[in-house]
Design a protein around this motif. Structure first.
Motif, mmCIF file in Angstrom:
data_model
loop_
_atom_site.group_PDB
_atom_site.id
_atom_site.type_symbol
_atom_site.label_atom_id
_atom_site.label_comp_id
_atom_site.label_asym_id
_atom_site.label_seq_id
_atom_site.Cartn_x
_atom_site.Cartn_y
_atom_site.Cartn_z
ATOM 1 N N ARG A 130 34.123 41.662 44.078
ATOM 2 C CA ARG A 130 35.398 41.400 43.404
ATOM 3 C C ARG A 130 35.423 39.991 42.826
ATOM 4 O O ARG A 130 35.865 39.781 41.688
ATOM 5 C CB ARG A 130 36.572 41.610 44.349
ATOM 6 N N ASN A 131 34.956 39.014 43.599
ATOM 7 C CA ASN A 131 34.916 37.652 43.076
ATOM 8 C C ASN A 131 34.054 37.573 41.822
ATOM 9 O O ASN A 131 34.404 36.895 40.847
ATOM 10 C CB ASN A 131 34.385 36.689 44.139
ATOM 11 N N ASN A 134 35.803 39.123 38.923
ATOM 12 C CA ASN A 134 36.821 38.184 38.457
ATOM 13 C C ASN A 134 36.196 37.053 37.645
ATOM 14 O O ASN A 134 36.762 36.607 36.635
ATOM 15 C CB ASN A 134 37.585 37.603 39.644
ATOM 16 N N ASP A 155 40.768 35.917 43.996
ATOM 17 C CA ASP A 155 41.742 36.240 42.942
ATOM 18 C C ASP A 155 42.431 35.004 42.367
ATOM 19 O O ASP A 155 43.484 35.116 41.737
ATOM 20 C CB ASP A 155 42.812 37.235 43.433
ATOM 21 N N THR A 186 42.316 39.148 38.235
ATOM 22 C CA THR A 186 41.768 40.369 38.798
ATOM 23 C C THR A 186 40.691 40.832 37.822
ATOM 24 O O THR A 186 40.569 40.271 36.725
ATOM 25 C CB THR A 186 42.830 41.466 38.960
#
Length: 325
Positions: A130-131, A134, A155, A186
């Motif tokens: 996710r990082n 992003n 986030d 996001t």
């Protein structure tokens, strides 16, 4: 048109392996950049990613050897017209130091984003994917230009000047001071909290592949002057004090550092407090001391090293540079 980004990998937890989804211990820097890009290929990111392995280490081992390979690699990538930005994967322990060093020595006309993770790639709740997604979102945004080097974690988007690691566990391990995060991100959205602040795109300092040695002296109750003598060696060119409170120290230590300043060693007063703003004291001019302002000791060390490498040694001139950070 697909955005083209260059990913430069240095290792860290984001490329770490534990061998178990619930293990506490893990090995940082185990996944190579080619395997990592294959791993993120299934995320549907709207960017064309090309990668290069600069190092694959625990960021506790980060230092000039890797920086001297990383900086020219970033410059090389930024010089390619089709490259819209650069992402640097990095361990979190020294991430803020690398990001700040790059921020001071890179142009700001294209985004450079540093990203890490708090959990290894095979752990439950791995935050690295996710990082990274992003970071791709930030580096692909034209509005990221003119903001200097950025850090993406949890986030949130932080300016390299402000970011600092404040927790050893959990995915919300980074904060900013004196500014908090400058954007929320996001994989599908990005909200900036203000306009770009870098005036012009040039780097603040020329790159130096040989940074002078600067010692950090940690202040504590009962610290004696003999500790100063032990930590300041023949090669030392400057001192940063991680002082108590607002960069304070005992009179014994103040006298010892005043003597070092008279010998020509710049002395910078920072604070060991997490949110430590250090203003100048009336005695600083007489003592030959510099106030670190909002920079913590490790970032004050980076700035002082660059100043000394660029021939800036006068305390008043050093103070002016700290006042502008």
């Amino acid at each position: 048109m697909t955005t083209k980004l260059t990913v430069l990998a240095t290792g860290g937890t984001i490329a770490g392996i534990a061998g178990s989804a619930i293990a506490k211990d893990y090995r940082a820097g185990e996944i190579g950049i080619d395997d990592y890009l294959e791993k993120v290929g299934g995320l549907g990111l709207e960017a064309e990613l090309s990668g290069r392995q600069i190092a694959n280490i625990d960021s506790a081992d980060m230092g000039p050897e890797v920086w001297n390979a990383l900086h020219p690699a970033i410059m090389e990538a930024l010089a390619v017209n089709s490259c819209a930005g650069v992402i640097v994967t990095h361990g979190t322990d020294t991430l803020e130091e690398t990001a700040f060093l790059l921020d001071l020595t890179l142009p700001a006309d294209k985004p450079v984003v540093v990203v890490g993770a708090m959990r290894p790639a095979d752990a439950v709740g791995y935050d690295g994917l996710r990082n990274f997604a992003n970071a791709v979102r930030v580096a692909s945004d034209p509005s990221a230009s003119g903001r200097g080097v950025l850090v993406v974690m949890g986030d949130r988007v932080f300016a390299a000047r402000d970011v600092r690691k404040v927790r050893t566990r959990g995915t919300e391990a980074f904060r900013g001071f004196p500014r908090e995060s400058i954007a929320l991100v996001t994989p599908s959205s990005l909200e900036w909290f203000g306009a770009p602040w870098r005036q012009g795109s040039d780097a603040s300092f020329e790159w130096s592949d040989s940074l002078p040695e600067v010692a950090i002296l940690y202040a504590y109750a009962g610290l004696r002057a003999a500790s100063v003598e032990r930590q300041v060696g023949q090669a030392t060119r400057g001192i940063v004090v991680a002082g108590v409170g607002e960069g304070n120290m005992s009179e014994e230590i103040r006298e010892a550092l005043r003597a070092q300043a008279k010998r020509g060693l710049p002395v910078v007063r920072a604070s060991r407090a997490d949110e430590g703003l250090v203003d100048r004291e009336p005695e600083d001019t007489e003592n030959g001391f510099v106030a670190a302002r909002a920079l913590n000791p490790q970032k004050a060390r980076i700035l002082l090293q660059l100043l000394l490498a660029n021939g800036i040694t006068d305390p008043a001139a050093i103070q002016r540079k700290f006042d502008r950070r």
